[in-house]
Design a protein around this motif. Structure first.
Motif, PDB file in Angstrom:
ATOM      1  N   ARG A 123      44.819  51.824  65.598  1.00 29.64           N
ATOM      2  CA  ARG A 123      45.030  50.512  64.978  1.00 29.64           C
ATOM      3  C   ARG A 123      46.504  50.368  64.626  1.00 29.64           C
ATOM      4  NH1 ARG A 123      40.248  52.521  62.865  1.00 29.64           N
ATOM      5  NH2 ARG A 123      41.328  53.376  61.058  1.00 29.64           N
ATOM      6  N   GLU A 124      47.320  50.077  65.631  1.00 33.48           N
ATOM      7  CA  GLU A 124      48.770  50.054  65.420  1.00 33.48           C
ATOM      8  C   GLU A 124      49.211  48.942  64.480  1.00 33.48           C
ATOM      9  OE1 GLU A 124      50.669  50.081  69.180  1.00 33.48           O
ATOM     10  OE2 GLU A 124      50.094  52.138  69.660  1.00 33.48           O
ATOM     11  N   PRO A 125      48.696  47.698  64.569  1.00 33.08           N
ATOM     12  CA  PRO A 125      49.134  46.660  63.607  1.00 33.08           C
ATOM     13  C   PRO A 125      48.833  47.069  62.162  1.00 33.08           C
ATOM     14  CG  PRO A 125      48.001  45.648  65.468  1.00 33.08           C
ATOM     15  CD  PRO A 125      47.790  47.119  65.615  1.00 33.08           C
ATOM     16  N   GLU A 126      47.623  47.634  61.937  1.00 35.59           N
ATOM     17  CA  GLU A 126      47.284  48.065  60.579  1.00 35.59           C
ATOM     18  C   GLU A 126      48.185  49.220  60.141  1.00 35.59           C
ATOM     19  OE1 GLU A 126      45.233  47.489  62.983  1.00 35.59           O
ATOM     20  OE2 GLU A 126      43.655  46.104  62.293  1.00 35.59           O
ATOM     21  N   ALA A 127      48.516  50.111  61.074  1.00 39.45           N
ATOM     22  CA  ALA A 127      49.405  51.222  60.753  1.00 39.45           C
ATOM     23  C   ALA A 127      50.782  50.710  60.356  1.00 39.45           C
ATOM     24  CB  ALA A 127      49.523  52.174  61.953  1.00 39.45           C
ATOM     25  N   ALA A 128      51.306  49.757  61.130  1.00 43.66           N
ATOM     26  CA  ALA A 128      52.633  49.196  60.813  1.00 43.66           C
ATOM     27  C   ALA A 128      52.617  48.549  59.434  1.00 43.66           C
ATOM     28  CB  ALA A 128      53.038  48.179  61.875  1.00 43.66           C
TER      29      ALA A 128
ATOM     30  N   ARG B  92      56.866  54.382  70.176  1.00 45.10           N
ATOM     31  CA  ARG B  92      55.748  54.850  71.020  1.00 45.10           C
ATOM     32  C   ARG B  92      55.024  53.696  71.706  1.00 45.10           C
ATOM     33  NH1 ARG B  92      54.933  58.278  66.603  1.00 45.10           N
ATOM     34  NH2 ARG B  92      53.241  56.963  65.839  1.00 45.10           N
ATOM     35  N   SER B  93      54.991  52.550  70.980  1.00 45.82           N
ATOM     36  CA  SER B  93      54.313  51.384  71.574  1.00 45.82           C
ATOM     37  C   SER B  93      55.234  50.580  72.484  1.00 45.82           C
ATOM     38  CB  SER B  93      53.757  50.506  70.456  1.00 45.82           C
ATOM     39  OG  SER B  93      54.815  50.007  69.655  1.00 45.82           O
ATOM     40  N   ARG B  94      56.447  51.110  72.712  1.00 47.22           N
ATOM     41  CA  ARG B  94      57.441  50.499  73.612  1.00 47.22           C
ATOM     42  C   ARG B  94      57.945  49.159  73.093  1.00 47.22           C
ATOM     43  NH1 ARG B  94      59.643  54.226  75.670  1.00 47.22           N
ATOM     44  NH2 ARG B  94      60.595  52.833  77.193  1.00 47.22           N
ATOM     45  N   ASP B  95      57.800  48.922  71.812  1.00 45.97           N
ATOM     46  CA  ASP B  95      58.400  47.713  71.225  1.00 45.97           C
ATOM     47  C   ASP B  95      59.799  48.119  70.753  1.00 45.97           C
ATOM     48  OD1 ASP B  95      59.089  45.394  69.981  1.00 45.97           O
ATOM     49  OD2 ASP B  95      57.204  45.164  68.877  1.00 45.97           O
ATOM     50  N   LEU B  96      60.728  48.267  71.736  1.00 41.11           N
ATOM     51  CA  LEU B  96      62.028  48.859  71.454  1.00 41.11           C
ATOM     52  C   LEU B  96      62.906  48.011  70.546  1.00 41.11           C
ATOM     53  CD1 LEU B  96      62.872  50.446  74.907  1.00 41.11           C
ATOM     54  CD2 LEU B  96      61.760  51.470  72.921  1.00 41.11           C
ATOM     55  N   PRO B  97      62.878  46.664  70.649  1.00 43.07           N
ATOM     56  CA  PRO B  97      63.714  45.877  69.708  1.00 43.07           C
ATOM     57  C   PRO B  97      63.347  46.156  68.250  1.00 43.07           C
ATOM     58  CG  PRO B  97      63.069  44.519  71.564  1.00 43.07           C
ATOM     59  CD  PRO B  97      62.294  45.784  71.712  1.00 43.07           C
ATOM     60  N   LYS B  98      62.046  46.175  67.940  1.00 39.09           N
ATOM     61  CA  LYS B  98      61.636  46.440  66.570  1.00 39.09           C
ATOM     62  C   LYS B  98      61.975  47.885  66.172  1.00 39.09           C
ATOM     63  CE  LYS B  98      57.888  43.071  66.060  1.00 39.09           C
ATOM     64  NZ  LYS B  98      56.457  42.892  65.755  1.00 39.09           N
ATOM     65  N   ALA B  99      61.794  48.810  67.111  1.00 39.68           N
ATOM     66  CA  ALA B  99      62.129  50.202  66.812  1.00 39.68           C
ATOM     67  C   ALA B  99      63.612  50.326  66.490  1.00 39.68           C
ATOM     68  CB  ALA B  99      61.762  51.098  68.006  1.00 39.68           C
ATOM     69  N   ARG B 100      64.467  49.718  67.320  1.00 41.73           N
ATOM     70  CA  ARG B 100      65.915  49.773  67.069  1.00 41.73           C
ATOM     71  C   ARG B 100      66.246  49.159  65.713  1.00 41.73           C
ATOM     72  NH1 ARG B 100      70.756  50.329  69.692  1.00 41.73           N
ATOM     73  NH2 ARG B 100      69.742  50.796  71.653  1.00 41.73           N
ATOM     74  N   SER B 101      65.609  48.023  65.419  1.00 39.77           N
ATOM     75  CA  SER B 101      65.878  47.346  64.144  1.00 39.77           C
ATOM     76  C   SER B 101      65.568  48.270  62.963  1.00 39.77           C
ATOM     77  CB  SER B 101      65.044  46.071  64.046  1.00 39.77           C
ATOM     78  OG  SER B 101      65.197  45.464  62.789  1.00 39.77           O
ATOM     79  N   GLU B 102      64.431  48.963  63.008  1.00 39.59           N
ATOM     80  CA  GLU B 102      64.064  49.853  61.918  1.00 39.59           C
ATOM     81  C   GLU B 102      65.019  51.036  61.814  1.00 39.59           C
ATOM     82  OE1 GLU B 102      61.961  49.315  59.598  1.00 39.59           O
ATOM     83  OE2 GLU B 102      61.267  47.445  60.515  1.00 39.59           O
ATOM     84  N   PHE B 103      65.375  51.626  63.005  1.00 37.54           N
ATOM     85  CA  PHE B 103      66.276  52.778  62.978  1.00 37.54           C
ATOM     86  C   PHE B 103      67.667  52.385  62.479  1.00 37.54           C
ATOM     87  CE2 PHE B 103      63.423  54.694  66.389  1.00 37.54           C
ATOM     88  CZ  PHE B 103      62.831  55.566  65.500  1.00 37.54           C
TER      89      PHE B 103
ATOM     90  N   PHE C 228      70.106  59.595  65.933  1.00 43.46           N
ATOM     91  CA  PHE C 228      69.689  60.319  67.139  1.00 43.46           C
ATOM     92  C   PHE C 228      68.666  59.503  67.931  1.00 43.46           C
ATOM     93  CE2 PHE C 228      66.929  63.402  69.332  1.00 43.46           C
ATOM     94  CZ  PHE C 228      67.875  64.061  70.107  1.00 43.46           C
ATOM     95  N   ALA C 229      67.712  58.860  67.236  1.00 46.21           N
ATOM     96  CA  ALA C 229      66.708  58.037  67.913  1.00 46.21           C
ATOM     97  C   ALA C 229      67.343  56.870  68.646  1.00 46.21           C
ATOM     98  CB  ALA C 229      65.685  57.534  66.903  1.00 46.21           C
ATOM     99  N   ILE C 230      68.354  56.251  68.011  1.00 42.72           N
ATOM    100  CA  ILE C 230      69.062  55.133  68.660  1.00 42.72           C
ATOM    101  C   ILE C 230      69.767  55.629  69.918  1.00 42.72           C
ATOM    102  CG2 ILE C 230      70.932  53.465  68.386  1.00 42.72           C
ATOM    103  CD1 ILE C 230      70.207  53.383  65.390  1.00 42.72           C
ATOM    104  N   ALA C 231      70.429  56.778  69.788  1.00 37.28           N
ATOM    105  CA  ALA C 231      71.130  57.329  70.951  1.00 37.28           C
ATOM    106  C   ALA C 231      70.156  57.661  72.073  1.00 37.28           C
ATOM    107  CB  ALA C 231      71.916  58.576  70.531  1.00 37.28           C
ATOM    108  N   ARG C 232      69.010  58.209  71.700  1.00 38.94           N
ATOM    109  CA  ARG C 232      67.999  58.527  72.718  1.00 38.94           C
ATOM    110  C   ARG C 232      67.522  57.276  73.443  1.00 38.94           C
ATOM    111  NH1 ARG C 232      65.037  63.214  72.739  1.00 38.94           N
ATOM    112  NH2 ARG C 232      64.026  62.176  74.502  1.00 38.94           N
ATOM    113  N   MET C 233      67.321  56.187  72.674  1.00 37.57           N
ATOM    114  CA  MET C 233      66.909  54.942  73.322  1.00 37.57           C
ATOM    115  C   MET C 233      68.001  54.444  74.267  1.00 37.57           C
ATOM    116  SD  MET C 233      64.690  52.739  70.556  1.00 37.57           S
ATOM    117  CE  MET C 233      65.924  52.749  69.292  1.00 37.57           C
ATOM    118  N   ASP C 234      69.274  54.577  73.815  1.00 37.21           N
ATOM    119  CA  ASP C 234      70.375  54.156  74.694  1.00 37.21           C
ATOM    120  C   ASP C 234      70.375  54.979  75.974  1.00 37.21           C
ATOM    121  OD1 ASP C 234      71.137  52.269  72.901  1.00 37.21           O
ATOM    122  OD2 ASP C 234      72.723  53.495  71.967  1.00 37.21           O
TER     123      ASP C 234
END
Length: 855
Positions: A780-785, A815-826, A844-850
């Motif tokens: 339940r990813e929305p509930e987890a977020a 993990r859910s490949r929502d990279l814009p939101k992931a970048r925003s949080e990081f 490090f996470a941002i660099a890995r995404m890059d």
């Protein structure tokens, strides 16, 4: 491959930019650059521009490939420029601080040094780069000194001392080694490491004990000797400090004056008054210099509220000027300071040691001396009466002791020397009252007798009445009875027996008057305190109840009768039921209840006697229940305690009964009844924490037994009993539910925690993290977020729990490949300051995404 190298390089640039931002004085500190620049004069601004240009030039040069020695020189020059910038910025910060204090603008009370300190850190960085080159550098002594100085200015004394020690050890011939030793000594002095300070200071003076800085070093050394109780060396070293400071005239005048004042203290404490007078005369050419200095010091200490030092100085003054009247004036001043310094016993001792002549009060003494003595008299009397009044209001025995000392002091020597207003009888009355309160009955009686002998019409009659009362006090407080072998008291003392005989005679003469009844009651009370006379006391109490049931003495006698019988009950509740004392107590309570006049009077006065009877009946009943408990009849005992608790009017007694009922149901292994008692107990005593403790016990016991369902129910019950701690209980229940596979119930309980207004933010963050992880595991990813966001709370929160939630949310989006939101949080996480590894993980996470995007 080229693209990957570019991505790595961009990551390094990001990290470097972040580091430079933190060190940039334009962005750090409590004062703005605009405020600081506004305090520069044109010359300082030009110097700053030149310095900034040099810094920029050196940085540019360092960017090229240079030999190691060349780089070391550049870094050393860069460190010098940063230290110059520190000193300039420190001056500007001081100006801004003073301006803010003078204006109406709200400003911190302490100077804010963040701006200038950034230059110190930059200087440390430059010097550290030289050390990293690991070469034999001819100017390494300067590098070490710069590091020590910078860390010292940052108040990092231990690190500063490390570099100063290294400099002194490895470069002993360096001109900076002496300064390093001095700095080491200063640090040791501040840390009260006197031996270390002396060693370092001595090393700093090896080359020259006459240079200008030596005066301050010698001053510090003198104080170090003084702290080590090496008084002779302290005096000798302080003399040397005065001598060195004197050779430099006006430039070291403040040090010389300070050393002279300290010398006065040194010599005063060691009792070398004559030597001090001679020394100060040789230094200043005036024999009165030392006493005058002491007087100034004393007054200064008074202004600074340093009363102990002021007293010490004035005591030395007594030795320098033994003239009688002057001694009296100084002694009066010392008494005033002792009182202000909360040393009443010392003050009183000074007065008792004084040699007072009544002629000084009248006509012999000067006006100044008479005024001082009148002030002294007023202080002593005021201290006595104020302490006495405080004791009357608050009952503090220390106030009583103080009043006693000062009344005695006021009597002798002050009133004995001169008593123009005939205060002696009055003061003796006050002192006698205090003696009575302290149990010093013989002394009180003697004082009352003296007042009677004085035939003062104001106090003689009252003294007679109080003297009679003091005899009763003597009986009540007399502790000189003959002890039995086991330490119990068997018989009254001879004084007490004499009082009983006198009381009987008084009652015979006065009959049923209030005074007669009081005497009879006190006699019964005295006899009731001893094993061999308790029976007589009971008879006397019963007789008074029968003859005077409506009097206050009859009411007191009834309660005394009950107490004398109930005191004989066994302490073990289980033995009460079959005891002889229990049977006697039942008879006494029956007789009292039959006395209608007695009970009617008791009811009109609030029912104290009836309450005592009810409490004793409850005690007898409790003894019966305890007998069943001892016989392991837990069901019957529990029911008995329940009934007892419901009937008890005393809250404390009822609570003990509820606790006993609960314990017996637990022993009987009746969980249903345990829960029932717990619920009723909590309802009847909502403010008590004891039902809550019992509930936790049940829940914890269920967990130990492996009954997880009962554990969850138990902690939910705990939450219902304690609103303030409900969140913690829900969280515990949820974790047990999660462990037992009841995910839905765990989610419900954790939602309660997140919705609770009383749950602490740290707990909400922990629960948000756990709930989010549970939702994520079950897809339940929305509930987890949502759970992670609720756990984060305020977006600026930097608690470990909140950071874990933010990091988990970013990982969830990644993990859910929502990279814009992931970048925003990081990126939001990386923007926070002072979060250690969490910021590194986000970068490090941002660099890995890059890198992933680059392929």
């Amino acid at each position: 491959m080229l693209n990957r190298n570019l991505a790595v390089a961009s990551l390094l640039v990001l990290l470097q930019a972040t580091s430079l931002t933190l060190a940039n004085p334009a962005l750090a500190g409590s004062y703005t650059r605009k405020e600081l620049v506004s305090q520069q004069n044109p010359t300082e601004a030009r110097v700053r521009d030149l310095r900034d240009a040099q810094v920029q030039q050196i940085r540019t040069t360092l960017g090229r490939r240079n030999p190691s020695n060349r780089r070391a020189d550049l870094y050393l020059r860069l460190a010098e420029l940063y230290l110059e910038a520190y000193r300039a910025d420190f001056i500007l910060e001081g100006r801004v601080h003073e301006k803010n204090l003078e204006s109406a603008k709200a400003a911190p009370k302490t100077l804010q040094r963040d701006f200038s300190k950034s230059s110190l850190r930059a200087a440390i960085d430059a010097c550290s780069r030289i050390l990293e080159l690991n070469l034999r550098y001819e100017k390494m002594d300067q590098v070490l000194y710069f590091l020590g100085y910078a860390y010292s200015e940052l108040d990092e004394k231990s690190r500063a001392e490390t570099y100063f020690h290294k400099l002194a050890k490895e470069y002993p011939r360096s001109p900076m080694a002496q300064d390093a030793y001095r700095e080491i000594g200063e640090t040791a002095f501040e840390d009260r490491r006197w031996h270390d300070a002396l060693d370092a200071f001595e090393s700093s003076l090896k080359s020259d004990r006459k240079r200008e800085s030596a005066a301050r070093v010698l001053h510090r050394m003198a104080w170090s000797h003084y702290r080590l109780k090496q008084y002779d060396r302290a005096v000798a070293t302080m003399k040397e400090s005065v001598q060195v400071a004197s050779t430099y005239g006006e430039s070291l005048l403040s040090i010389r004056d300070e050393a002279l004042r300290d010398m006065a203290i040194f010599m005063t404490e060691t009792g070398r008054v004559e030597e001090a007078i001679s020394y100060f005369q040789s230094v200043s050419g005036d024999r009165s210099f030392y006493p005058a200095t002491l007087e100034k010091l004393g007054r200064q200490y008074e202004r600074n509220v340093e009363m102990v030092k002021a007293i010490q100085v004035y005591e030395s003054l007594l030795k320098t000027n033994p003239e009688d009247e002057a001694t009296l004036r100084v002694r009066a001043k010392l008494v005033e300071l002792d009182l202000r310094n909360n040393k009443p016993a010392v003050a009183a001792g000074r007065v008792r040691d004084a040699r007072l002549d009544s002629r000084v009060f009248k006509d012999k003494g000067s006006q100044e001396t008479r005024a001082a003595l009148q002030n002294l008299r007023a202080q002593i009397r005021r201290t006595a009466t104020e302490s006495h009044e405080r004791y009357r209001k608050k009952g503090n025995v220390q106030d009583l002791a103080t009043a006693e000392i000062f009344y005695e002091t006021y009597l002798n020597p002050l009133l004995e020397a001169w008593d123009p207003r005939r205060e002696i009888p009055e003061i003796r009355m006050y002192l006698a009252e205090i003696k009575r309160e302290q149990g010093k009955v013989k002394e009180a009686s003697e004082l009352y007798r003296k007042v009677i002998d004085s035939e003062d019409p104001r106090y003689s009659k009252e003294a007679g009445a109080l003297w009679t009362a003091s005899l009763a006090d003597a009986i009540r407080r007399d502790s000189k009875s003959v002890p039995a072998g086991n330490g119990s008291r068997l018989d009254p003392s001879p004084m007490e027996l004499e009082f009983v005989e006198a009381a009987d005679a008084m009652q015979d003469n006065l009959g049923s008057t209030q005074e007669g009844r009081e005497a009879a009651l006190k006699a019964a009370q005295v006899l009731g305190g001893y094993t061999n006379t308790k029976r007589d006391a009971k008879k006397r109490a019963a007789r008074m109840v029968e003859k005077n049931p409506r009097s206050s003495q009859g009411q007191t006698a009834a309660r005394l009768w009950l107490q004398l019988v109930s005191d004989e009950l066994p302490t073990d509740l289980a033995k009460i039921e079959d005891s002889k004392a229990a049977s006697e107590l039942q008879d006494v309570m029956g007789d009292l209840r039959k006395n209608k006049d007695l009970m009617a009077e008791d009811k009109s006065k609030g029912g104290k006697l009836a309450d005592s009877i009810a409490q004793l009946e409850s005690r007898l009943k409790a003894g019966s229940i305890a007998e069943r408990e001892r016989s392991h009849e837990y069901d019957d005992a529990a029911r008995g305690y329940e009934e007892f608790a419901r009937a008890s009017k005393d809250g404390s007694t009822a609570e003990k009964a509820w606790a006993s009922a609960f314990d017996n149901w637990v022993r009987a292994k009746s969980l249903v009844d345990s829960d029932r008692v717990l619920t009723e107990w909590a309802r009847r005593h909502p403010k008590s924490v004891k039902p809550l403790d019992a509930g936790r016990f049940l829940a914890t016991q269920a967990l130990i037994d492996g009954d997880l369902k009962r554990t969850i129910d138990g902690f939910e019950r705990v939450a219902s009993l304690d609103a303030s701690g409900a969140a913690e209980a829900w969280n515990t229940a949820a974790r047990v539910a999660e462990a037992s596979g009841e995910s839905a119930r765990a989610i419900t309980l954790w939602e309660r925690v997140l919705s609770s207004s009383s749950a602490p933010s740290s707990l909400k963050a922990t629960v948000g993290l756990s709930l989010g992880q549970l939702h994520a595991r079950e897809g339940r990813e929305p509930e987890a977020a949502q759970a992670f966001r609720r756990g984060m709370g305020d977006t600026s929160s930097t608690t470990v729990e909140a950071l874990e939630c933010r990091l988990a949310l970013g990982n969830l989006y990644q993990r859910s490949r929502d990279l814009p939101k992931a970048r925003s949080e990081f990126e939001a996480l990386a923007a926070l300051k002072g979060i250690g590894p969490y910021r590194a993980a986000a970068l490090f996470a941002i660099a890995r995404m890059d890198l992933d995007q680059l392929g």
